[in-house]
Enzyme design. Structure first.
Site, PDB file in Angstrom:
ATOM      1  N   ASP A 245      -1.554  -0.834   6.045  1.00 51.32           N
ATOM      2  CA  ASP A 245      -1.800  -0.340   7.375  1.00 51.32           C
ATOM      3  C   ASP A 245      -2.960   0.062   7.785  1.00 51.32           C
ATOM      4  O   ASP A 245      -3.467   0.209   8.852  1.00 51.32           O
ATOM      5  CB  ASP A 245      -0.917   0.912   7.620  1.00 51.32           C
ATOM      6  CG  ASP A 245      -1.263   2.108   7.060  1.00 51.32           C
ATOM      7  OD1 ASP A 245      -1.455   3.262   7.432  1.00 51.32           O
ATOM      8  OD2 ASP A 245      -1.346   2.007   5.678  1.00 51.32           O
TER       9      ASP A 245
ATOM     10  N   ASP B 162       0.793  -1.198  -0.084  1.00 51.61           N
ATOM     11  CA  ASP B 162       0.011   0.134  -0.103  1.00 51.61           C
ATOM     12  C   ASP B 162       0.808   1.181  -0.018  1.00 51.61           C
ATOM     13  O   ASP B 162       1.990   1.109   0.323  1.00 51.61           O
ATOM     14  CB  ASP B 162      -0.799  -0.031   1.246  1.00 51.61           C
ATOM     15  CG  ASP B 162      -1.828   1.083   1.218  1.00 51.61           C
ATOM     16  OD1 ASP B 162      -2.364   1.372   0.342  1.00 51.61           O
ATOM     17  OD2 ASP B 162      -1.645   1.781   2.630  1.00 51.61           O
TER      18      ASP B 162
ATOM     19  N   ASP C 285      -7.077  -2.000   4.113  1.00 54.55           N
ATOM     20  CA  ASP C 285      -6.133  -3.113   3.652  1.00 54.55           C
ATOM     21  C   ASP C 285      -6.341  -4.308   4.116  1.00 54.55           C
ATOM     22  O   ASP C 285      -5.726  -5.437   3.941  1.00 54.55           O
ATOM     23  CB  ASP C 285      -4.551  -2.696   3.869  1.00 54.55           C
ATOM     24  CG  ASP C 285      -4.261  -1.279   3.204  1.00 54.55           C
ATOM     25  OD1 ASP C 285      -4.755  -1.297   2.166  1.00 54.55           O
ATOM     26  OD2 ASP C 285      -3.606  -0.467   3.880  1.00 54.55           O
TER      27      ASP C 285
END
Length: 313
Positions: free
Chosen positions: A206, A15, A210
């Site tokens: 995080d 990410d 996600d």
């Protein structure tokens, strides 16, 4: 199980916000139209007042005054688009260009590199706010270390706009980047990578959005300091200091541990097998049997202690 899977990781998917970047956004510019900069920031901060997203927090910090939530009603968060609300009875929309077009408003493009928050007030375009994130200190080095550790491909998935995503990916030398993704799109991209992968896939994230991807990947790695509880719960590995450089170190530690395990298995079975053969031939005595049992165990334990030494990994 997690160490074994991590040791086989050949694809690492990241990410962007909060993982490769600090996730601390700052307002860099305000381009307003038919209203003052202060008023535009006020509308943006109030409309985003119910959100805990880092971008929303940065708008509230830029406003610099206490938020009066009683002035805001009818807040609606549209996933992957932005927020609509009524501030003092006036309709306000804050989000990306998708949100503007969804509302039938044509946004004005911005030449600045950053996350662009377009604003519409009372059904008319009112301007946009430029917000930028900062790349983490060790992110580029982390990508290079993963390459040295034998990772075949690094991929970045983000909901941010394409221009910002390409800029960050180019700066960090990431192999592949996909931008403007919703949480479901991230899962679809990971599914695609898994179907073509000839090794294990690790996902690093995080945020609460996600969590589905962390669960779907072969091994999920969460940022423990800034990460959401949902991401930490869904992950198999947690980096407590949010340093992406620790990912390559974790892979090396896992490979060292597995190597020691295989060494001990081969050594123990080899010595015991040799002792059995010698015993069947009448050559081995009681002392050889004791060594094959207790001696092999002691040597295996001493060899396993090497896993504690990770300084030079």
């Amino acid at each position: 199980n997690y160490l074994e899977t991590l040791s086989q990781a050949r694809y690492v998917v990241f990410d962007k916000t909060g993982t490769l970047t600090r996730g601390v956004f700052e307002v860099n510019a305000v381009h307003h139209n038919k209203m003052s900069q202060e008023q535009l920031l006020e509308y943006a901060a109030l409309a985003e007042s119910a959100s805990s997203h880092p971008i929303s927090k940065s708008l509230q910090r830029a406003y610099g005054q206490e938020i009066d939530r009683s002035r805001v009603t009818d807040i609606q968060e549209i996933s992957g688009n932005g927020v609509t609300a009524k501030v003092d009875g006036i309709s306000v929309a804050a989000g990306n260009d998708k949100l503007m077009r969804r509302l039938g408003i044509e946004p004005i493009p911005c030449h600045h590199v950053g996350t662009i928050i377009h604003m519409a007030v009372d059904g008319a375009y009112a301007g946009h706010i430029v917000i930028s994130d900062v790349v983490k200190e060790h992110s580029k080095e982390a990508i290079q270390e993963l390459k040295r550790a034998g990772v075949k491909q690094t991929v970045m998935l983000t909901g941010d706009i394409r221009r910002v995503a390409d800029h960050v990916a180019g700066e960090l030398c990431v192999d592949e980047v996909h931008s403007e993704l919703l949480p479901a799109d991230k899962v679809a991209q990971v599914e695609r990578l898994l179907s073509n992968a000839d090794g294990k896939l690790a996902f690093v994230g995080d945020g609460i959005n996600d969590a589905p991807v962390l669960s779907r990947a072969d091994i999920g790695i969460a940022m423990g300091a800034m990460g959401s509880d949902a991401a930490i719960e869904a992950a198999d590995v947690v980096l407590m200091d949010d340093d992406p450089l620790k990912i390559s170190k974790a892979i090396r530690i896992s490979r060292k541990c597995l190597r020691i395990v295989y060494e001990n298995i081969v050594f123990a079975l080899g010595i015991k097998g040799l002792c059995l053969v010698l015993g069947a031939m009448g050559i081995a005595n009681m002392w050889a049997a004791i060594f094959a049992d207790v001696g092999v165990m002691v040597i295996a334990v001493l060899n396993a202690i090497r896993a504690l030494r990770v300084d030079n990994l």
